[in-house]
Design an enzyme around this catalytic site. Structure first.
Site, mmCIF file in Angstrom:
data_model
loop_
_atom_site.group_PDB
_atom_site.id
_atom_site.type_symbol
_atom_site.label_atom_id
_atom_site.label_comp_id
_atom_site.label_asym_id
_atom_site.label_seq_id
_atom_site.Cartn_x
_atom_site.Cartn_y
_atom_site.Cartn_z
ATOM 1 N NE ARG A 176 -3.679 0.084 2.433
ATOM 2 C CZ ARG A 176 -4.571 0.456 3.389
ATOM 3 N NH1 ARG A 176 -4.523 -0.142 4.469
ATOM 4 N NH2 ARG A 176 -5.195 1.668 3.234
ATOM 5 C CB CYS A 232 -1.689 3.940 9.322
ATOM 6 S SG CYS A 232 -3.049 4.645 10.588
#
Length: 276
Positions: A176, A232
């Site tokens: 990611r 995050c």
């Protein structure tokens, strides 16, 4: 580590603590509460990531903004928690959602709190009792102010790029981080300048926390004298790195609650897909 409690220790102290179940699935938001109703550690109360540990998302602020102060403190009060209560938090096993509640309690100055190492999976493996009975504790009146020095916003993150004394880290998976996969958001990649520290690295294959010595090897390149900003996707898994770093003695650790989901809500802000 100091913030952990194992299943047998919890069983022996179960009448002296308040237990919070934080099980949740990002792609199936009702699953955690369903699992709680089917069976949980006796006496445990349920806190939902969406309903209790986050506010409703808006145009900016990320997909899991920090909960409204009155709502969060009301939930603590409803769960029978006072400032003197020892709180034990668990989730399915990997501790990500438990870490979010732990960080929030820290944000509001709550001192006595632990995470069940290995979550409910460890409890079940120890052959300890499970119940579907939901107990309603005596409501309390929890009042406290948050420590705003523990958080930064998008402007702080933009400004940090000009400050040599700040390190930005991203707790998402490397796939990611590099923009090769993005199951949740319309854009992929990471905030320019962020370093990848996948939160799952702090756990063993069995879902238990690694030792301090192992964590020191993972985070050894981070200078403890610098400010470390945690990010995050939406400020949840970053709390795992908060637990690890503070356990190692890092003092100047701050959370960017909006994280990547907030960053990409500003179309003018750049995104990087190369490792840094």
């Amino acid at each position: 580590m100091e913030f952990l409690i194992n299943a047998q220790e919890l069983y022996e102290k179960i009448s002296d603590v308040i237990i919070i179940d934080t099980r949740f699935e990002l792609l199936n938001p009702s699953k955690g509460e369903q699992l709680y109703k089917e069976g949980h550690i006796p006496g445990a109360q349920y806190f939902s990531l969406h309903n209790d540990l986050s506010a409703q998302p808006k145009k900016h602020g990320g997909s899991h903004p920090l909960p409204d102060q009155d709502v969060f403190l009301g939930k603590l009060s409803e769960a029978g928690i006072t400032k003197q209560t020892t709180v034990v938090i668990y989730d399915q096993g990997n501790a990500m959602f438990a870490a979010r509640l732990y960080w929030l309690l820290e944000h509001y100055g709550h001192r006595s709190k632990y995470i069940l190492n290995g979550g409910i999976a460890a409890w079940i493996n120890a052959k300890l009792p499970i119940t579907s009975v939901v107990k309603r504790p005596l409501r309390q009146n929890y009042q406290e102010q948050p420590d705003l020095s523990m958080i930064v916003n998008v402007d702080d993150v933009k400004a940090s790029k000009e400050v040599m004394n700040t390190i930005l880290i991203d707790a998402r998976s490397r796939e990611r981080y590099l923009g090769k996969s993005e199951p949740l958001y319309r854009k992929a990649g990471h905030i320019p300048g962020a370093k990848c520290f996948d939160w799952t690295a702090v756990l063993t294959a069995e879902g238990k926390w690694r030792s301090k010595e192992e964590l020191a090897q993972i985070f050894g390149e981070l200078d403890p004298n610098k400010e470390i900003i945690l990010s995050c996707g939406s400020g949840v898994s970053a709390c795992m790195n908060y637990l690890a770093l503070t356990a190692l003695g890092y003092k100047n650790v701050k959370l960017y609650p909006g994280s990547f989901s907030d960053w990409i809500s500003y179309p003018e802000l750049p995104i990087e897909t190369k490792a840094e």
